[in-house]
Motif scaffolding. Sequence first.
Motif, PDB file in Angstrom:
ATOM      1  N   PHE A 137       8.349  -3.161  -4.263  1.00 42.40           N
ATOM      2  CA  PHE A 137       7.515  -2.158  -3.598  1.00 42.40           C
ATOM      3  C   PHE A 137       7.305  -2.477  -2.116  1.00 42.40           C
ATOM      4  CE2 PHE A 137       6.218  -2.079  -8.089  1.00 42.40           C
ATOM      5  CZ  PHE A 137       6.635  -0.797  -8.386  1.00 42.40           C
ATOM      6  N   ALA A 138       8.266  -3.128  -1.500  1.00 42.78           N
ATOM      7  CA  ALA A 138       8.175  -3.519  -0.089  1.00 42.78           C
ATOM      8  C   ALA A 138       7.823  -2.318   0.785  1.00 42.78           C
ATOM      9  CB  ALA A 138       9.496  -4.117   0.369  1.00 42.78           C
ATOM     10  N   MET A 139       7.014  -2.574   1.794  1.00 46.03           N
ATOM     11  CA  MET A 139       6.614  -1.524   2.725  1.00 46.03           C
ATOM     12  C   MET A 139       7.555  -1.433   3.915  1.00 46.03           C
ATOM     13  SD  MET A 139       2.476  -1.841   2.662  1.00 46.03           S
ATOM     14  CE  MET A 139       2.277  -0.443   3.773  1.00 46.03           C
ATOM     15  N   GLY A 140       8.335  -2.469   4.151  1.00 48.67           N
ATOM     16  CA  GLY A 140       9.282  -2.444   5.256  1.00 48.67           C
ATOM     17  C   GLY A 140       8.707  -3.014   6.538  1.00 48.67           C
ATOM     18  N   ASP A 141       9.133  -2.451   7.663  1.00 47.35           N
ATOM     19  CA  ASP A 141       8.780  -2.990   8.974  1.00 47.35           C
ATOM     20  C   ASP A 141       7.312  -2.827   9.345  1.00 47.35           C
ATOM     21  OD1 ASP A 141      11.391  -3.783   9.374  1.00 47.35           O
ATOM     22  OD2 ASP A 141      11.933  -1.979  10.492  1.00 47.35           O
ATOM     23  N   ASP A 142       6.580  -1.964   8.667  1.00 47.68           N
ATOM     24  CA  ASP A 142       5.174  -1.720   9.000  1.00 47.68           C
ATOM     25  C   ASP A 142       4.310  -1.978   7.776  1.00 47.68           C
ATOM     26  OD1 ASP A 142       2.870  -0.966  10.364  1.00 47.68           O
ATOM     27  OD2 ASP A 142       3.125   1.144   9.858  1.00 47.68           O
ATOM     28  N   HIS A 143       3.720  -3.194   7.730  1.00 50.43           N
ATOM     29  CA  HIS A 143       2.909  -3.595   6.585  1.00 50.43           C
ATOM     30  C   HIS A 143       1.525  -4.045   7.074  1.00 50.43           C
ATOM     31  CE1 HIS A 143       2.866  -5.727   2.447  1.00 50.43           C
ATOM     32  NE2 HIS A 143       1.630  -5.429   2.833  1.00 50.43           N
ATOM     33  N   PRO A 144       0.608  -3.089   7.314  1.00 53.34           N
ATOM     34  CA  PRO A 144      -0.750  -3.468   7.717  1.00 53.34           C
ATOM     35  C   PRO A 144      -1.393  -4.351   6.651  1.00 53.34           C
ATOM     36  CG  PRO A 144      -0.397  -1.122   8.055  1.00 53.34           C
ATOM     37  CD  PRO A 144       0.771  -1.635   7.267  1.00 53.34           C
ATOM     38  N   ILE A 145      -2.186  -5.333   7.114  1.00 50.58           N
ATOM     39  CA  ILE A 145      -2.859  -6.225   6.176  1.00 50.58           C
ATOM     40  C   ILE A 145      -4.353  -6.329   6.479  1.00 50.58           C
ATOM     41  CG2 ILE A 145      -2.480  -8.441   7.339  1.00 50.58           C
ATOM     42  CD1 ILE A 145      -1.804  -7.696   3.607  1.00 50.58           C
ATOM     43  N   SER A 146      -4.753  -6.020   7.717  1.00 52.77           N
ATOM     44  CA  SER A 146      -6.179  -5.964   8.087  1.00 52.77           C
ATOM     45  C   SER A 146      -6.366  -4.791   9.028  1.00 52.77           C
ATOM     46  CB  SER A 146      -6.630  -7.248   8.782  1.00 52.77           C
ATOM     47  OG  SER A 146      -6.505  -8.357   7.926  1.00 52.77           O
ATOM     48  N   PHE A 195       0.831  -1.198   0.000  1.00 54.48           N
ATOM     49  CA  PHE A 195       0.000   0.000   0.000  1.00 54.48           C
ATOM     50  C   PHE A 195       0.867   1.250   0.000  1.00 54.48           C
ATOM     51  CE2 PHE A 195      -2.132  -3.426   2.188  1.00 54.48           C
ATOM     52  CZ  PHE A 195      -3.268  -3.556   1.413  1.00 54.48           C
ATOM     53  N   ASP A 196       0.511   2.180  -0.856  1.00 56.14           N
ATOM     54  CA  ASP A 196       1.197   3.465  -0.918  1.00 56.14           C
ATOM     55  C   ASP A 196       0.141   4.538  -1.108  1.00 56.14           C
ATOM     56  OD1 ASP A 196       3.087   5.462  -1.107  1.00 56.14           O
ATOM     57  OD2 ASP A 196       3.520   5.062  -3.218  1.00 56.14           O
ATOM     58  N   PRO A 197      -0.146   5.286  -0.070  1.00 53.63           N
ATOM     59  CA  PRO A 197       0.581   5.343   1.197  1.00 53.63           C
ATOM     60  C   PRO A 197       0.125   4.259   2.167  1.00 53.63           C
ATOM     61  CG  PRO A 197      -1.168   6.966   1.226  1.00 53.63           C
ATOM     62  CD  PRO A 197      -1.192   6.324  -0.150  1.00 53.63           C
ATOM     63  N   ASN A 198       0.905   4.075   3.206  1.00 48.43           N
ATOM     64  CA  ASN A 198       0.553   3.164   4.288  1.00 48.43           C
ATOM     65  C   ASN A 198      -0.763   3.657   4.903  1.00 48.43           C
ATOM     66  OD1 ASN A 198       0.388   1.906   6.885  1.00 48.43           O
ATOM     67  ND2 ASN A 198       2.584   1.554   6.841  1.00 48.43           N
ATOM     68  N   PRO A 199      -1.762   2.776   5.075  1.00 49.97           N
ATOM     69  CA  PRO A 199      -3.049   3.213   5.620  1.00 49.97           C
ATOM     70  C   PRO A 199      -3.027   3.517   7.120  1.00 49.97           C
ATOM     71  CG  PRO A 199      -3.072   0.847   5.288  1.00 49.97           C
ATOM     72  CD  PRO A 199      -1.772   1.360   4.711  1.00 49.97           C
ATOM     73  N   ARG A 200      -1.961   3.134   7.834  1.00 48.85           N
ATOM     74  CA  ARG A 200      -1.943   3.240   9.294  1.00 48.85           C
ATOM     75  C   ARG A 200      -2.379   4.604   9.854  1.00 48.85           C
ATOM     76  NH1 ARG A 200      -0.147   0.337  13.524  1.00 48.85           N
ATOM     77  NH2 ARG A 200       1.007  -1.115  12.228  1.00 48.85           N
ATOM     78  N   PRO A 201      -1.972   5.716   9.288  1.00 51.71           N
ATOM     79  CA  PRO A 201      -2.372   6.983   9.917  1.00 51.71           C
ATOM     80  C   PRO A 201      -3.890   7.212   9.956  1.00 51.71           C
ATOM     81  CG  PRO A 201      -0.591   7.338   8.358  1.00 51.71           C
ATOM     82  CD  PRO A 201      -1.043   5.926   8.173  1.00 51.71           C
ATOM     83  N   ASN A 202      -4.625   6.502   9.099  1.00 50.71           N
ATOM     84  CA  ASN A 202      -6.061   6.751   8.982  1.00 50.71           C
ATOM     85  C   ASN A 202      -6.949   5.610   9.450  1.00 50.71           C
ATOM     86  OD1 ASN A 202      -5.592   9.298   7.640  1.00 50.71           O
ATOM     87  ND2 ASN A 202      -4.908   8.062   5.922  1.00 50.71           N
ATOM     88  N   VAL A 203      -6.352   4.523   9.920  1.00 51.23           N
ATOM     89  CA  VAL A 203      -7.123   3.343  10.313  1.00 51.23           C
ATOM     90  C   VAL A 203      -6.573   2.759  11.611  1.00 51.23           C
ATOM     91  CG1 VAL A 203      -7.696   2.790   7.911  1.00 51.23           C
ATOM     92  CG2 VAL A 203      -5.673   1.739   8.972  1.00 51.23           C
ATOM     93  N   HIS A 204      -7.340   1.848  12.185  1.00 54.67           N
ATOM     94  CA  HIS A 204      -6.903   1.090  13.358  1.00 54.67           C
ATOM     95  C   HIS A 204      -6.412  -0.260  12.842  1.00 54.67           C
ATOM     96  CE1 HIS A 204      -6.799  -0.474  17.428  1.00 54.67           C
ATOM     97  NE2 HIS A 204      -7.452  -1.537  16.985  1.00 54.67           N
ATOM     98  N   VAL A 205      -5.106  -0.487  12.873  1.00 48.55           N
ATOM     99  CA  VAL A 205      -4.520  -1.711  12.323  1.00 48.55           C
ATOM    100  C   VAL A 205      -4.788  -2.886  13.261  1.00 48.55           C
ATOM    101  CG1 VAL A 205      -2.380  -2.832  11.608  1.00 48.55           C
ATOM    102  CG2 VAL A 205      -2.769  -0.424  11.052  1.00 48.55           C
ATOM    103  N   LEU A 206      -5.309  -3.964  12.678  1.00 48.41           N
ATOM    104  CA  LEU A 206      -5.613  -5.178  13.428  1.00 48.41           C
ATOM    105  C   LEU A 206      -4.528  -6.235  13.253  1.00 48.41           C
ATOM    106  CD1 LEU A 206      -9.359  -5.390  12.419  1.00 48.41           C
ATOM    107  CD2 LEU A 206      -8.419  -4.579  14.609  1.00 48.41           C
TER     108      LEU A 206
END
Length: 95
Positions: free
Chosen positions: A56-65, A32-43
């Motif tokens: 296109f690796a996201m690195g150490d923070d890769h939300p999936i749900s 995901f680009d951008p990372n959704p974390r700032p706008n969602v609650h990562v589960l």
Amino acid sequence: MQNGTVHVEDPDHPSTQDLPASWTRPEEWYDFDPNPRPNVHVLATVDESTYDPGEFAMGDDHPISWCSVDSGEKVWATAMGHDAAAYAEEDFRTT
């Protein structure tokens, strides 16, 4: 499809409370680009060190749900489940 390890980030959420802290499953792992974390609650996140994330690796923070509230409505999303076989996995159906 590649096996990757999913880590539950919020074990108290109703959709993740019955899942193991982590589990390995086959998936077509989306980035995901951008990372959704700032706008969602990562589960849950996926650990990119457990599969080849490609260029296109996201690195150490890769939300999936994740979940969120949008315009007053509850939203729940996952980027897993691309293969019909996922729906036979007990942990995937629990999510």
